[in-house]
Design an enzyme around this catalytic site. Sequence first.
Site, PDB file in Angstrom:
ATOM      1  N   HIS A 349      13.099  19.322  34.580  1.00 22.55           N
ATOM      2  CA  HIS A 349      13.706  18.694  35.349  1.00 22.55           C
ATOM      3  C   HIS A 349      13.111  18.141  36.028  1.00 22.55           C
ATOM      4  CE1 HIS A 349      17.622  21.627  35.479  1.00 22.55           C
ATOM      5  NE2 HIS A 349      18.103  20.430  35.579  1.00 22.55           N
ATOM      6  N   CYS A 662      29.040  15.566  30.882  1.00 20.50           N
ATOM      7  CA  CYS A 662      27.991  14.633  31.566  1.00 20.50           C
ATOM      8  C   CYS A 662      26.069  15.367  31.138  1.00 20.50           C
ATOM      9  CB  CYS A 662      28.107  15.178  33.229  1.00 20.50           C
ATOM     10  SG  CYS A 662      28.319  16.768  33.093  1.00 20.50           S
TER      11      CYS A 662
END
Length: 737
Positions: A349, A662
């Site tokens: 992340h 996505c």
Amino acid sequence: MAEPLEAQARLDEIVRQIAANMVAEVCSLYVLRADGILELYATQGLNPGSVHLAQLRLGEGLVGTIAATARALNLQDAQKHPAFTYLPETGEEIFYSFMGVPILRAGRTLGVLVVQNKEKRIYRDEETEALETVAMVVAEMIAAGSLEGLSRPGVVLDLSRPVHFEGLALADGIGLGHVILHEPRVVVTNLFNEDAEAEVARLEKAVSSLRISIEDMLQRRDMAVEGEHRAVLEAYRMFAHDRGWVRRLEEAVRNGLTAEASVEKVQNDMRARMMHASDPFLRERLHDFDDLANRLLRQLMGRAGDMFGDGVAGDVVIVARSMGAAELLDYRREQIRGLVLEEGGATSHVVIVARALGIPVVGQAKGAVSMAEKGDAIIVDGEEGAVHLRPPADVEKVFVERVQFRAKRQQRYQALRDVPARTRDGQDVALLMNAGLLVDLPQVEAAGAAGIGLFRTELQFMIASTMPKTSDQERLYSAVLDAADGKPVTFRTLDVGGDKVLPYLHQSPEENPALGYRALRLALDRPGLMRTQLRALLKASAGRELRVMFPMVTDLEELRQARDLISREFKHLTRFAHAMPRRLKLGAMIEVPSLLFQLDELMQLVDFVSIGSNDLFQFFCAVDRGNAQISGRFDDLSSPFMRALREILDAGQRHSVSVTLCGEMAGRPLSAMALIGLGFRSISMTSSAIGPVKAMLLELDAEDLHRTITAHLAERHPRQTFRQMLEAYAQAHAIPH
Ligand code: PEP
Ligand code: MG
């Protein structure tokens, strides 16, 4: 040593005193130059005329061996050692015993300090210790640049040697700047103690504070959540109680060092030895010990909790072993030119956030943290996955030109911004962008995105230290819709749990967090959280279209429950006469393979689906998306995964449900080409990828590629892998990728 002498006189005095104190006939000091040569800088006992003339290559002779291995040598009969070489200019053949220690600083060898005796003797451990301690002082002198004046013109010492790392290109771009170390090592300047017992007491106090601080960390709620953190902390606890470590620290203090210097010394020894270990487990432990030593140093210096130290002005490149997404956001964005991680994978992340911020990232740059010093010049090449530390001027010039070239290319993409994303054969493709923070929003306009295909709502929660209030959530969602200015925005409801930890949300430790209590699973059990969010979304979209999708759907019942929740909120708000969205569209993310086998049923429940290829691929191949050791092992551009994606497209078509993808693969031009060839007409990616993907598709004949792909997927034993076929296709059709 503290005498105010000129550098050469000081070195001469140092070797003279060592020789006298250790009753050695010879004491010599070699310094490692940038060209890998160890040059004799001072000697007592060898031919004084050989100073600055006697030279050895790294790895050559005993001195070269010590420098190359960063290990001391203690020999009774030096000439019998296989590495022994004879330097005629020094006249050293008459000496038998030899002891040499590396001059180390932050795991790097800067030189070698040697004593020799005519008789055959073994030097005692205390003597080795003493010599190592002096070596630390010399290391500081070298690091402070005090020896620079002694070098001949053109000679550069090793401290400024350029180093090059190969890693993984994780976020595109090139950045030039100066190093800032995330969790920087604490530099010890006060080396010698005046009162050993008082110093031991100080050390003991710091060790017990260190232990308490680790206990505190273990007690923290957020630390209770993640398995890996906890395992690391448990190991820290074990190391902090390691008797051998504490004994070595105390010994070093009793030998005259300050508590700080003893931590540094013991750590230097350990680092130097373990740097050469090939066992990844051992090297990993070394990192833990490094962290622990730094923590202890900060305790001793009364700087506990101060992780960042002083900032560096101007352009900075952050060098870190690993980093959390929120930590990156603690730095001032305007100054960050790049990020170098010793760990990290493409979908960590922190990397996703860095990409959203347009920060180039290179991961898996092993050794970067110990080789880099704060303030060093550094270049991050996020195109090739390389890092250049202390680059020579000509390398720097090349990169400055590359940056200019990229800026020009960026201008070309800029020029493409308003060109419709239409393939050569007239197929329109919606190029959407992924977002999650306010900082992303200007990119909708700047990159010419067709909308936001994935808004990761959890990022707002991840960077906050307490739960964002409904009004804060509503404000963010409104700002997102305003920025999109009528273009579609797809909000994904909270995807927390797994690797996305909220410090203020209590979760129990899990064996397999990625497969655990996360995303929709957690949201349905805690409807309060989800309801608040849905309400904020509904209010923010008053008079506009609201598209909401749910992450990690595994079972259709979950989707039904989620739909129920939103319709209940809808009714509730209507009852209180709130302005409602003009239209509401609900979707599911396809991230769990179980959905692949109930596609028809799924499509009947949704208005759209979006494939989260990061997770879908992770579960498809049972390959942890964040584990760098295996993340490169399986290819998402491979026939089985492509067939899975095609099944989803086909089902969408059967039910007139739109299908988007996505995950990160949508932003890689070659993968995007494959997706369009498969039949995708809508993909969502990081904003900086829109230009390159559009440049690719403008040259693409989608129908032609579709035929090629279909033929390839039908083959039982294709000659080429799917990726090879794509690369050849792009090459043959001059498609930029
Ligand atoms: C995905 O899994 O592909 C995805 C888009 O979601 P995230 O990366 O946030 O898990
Ligand atoms: Mg996901």
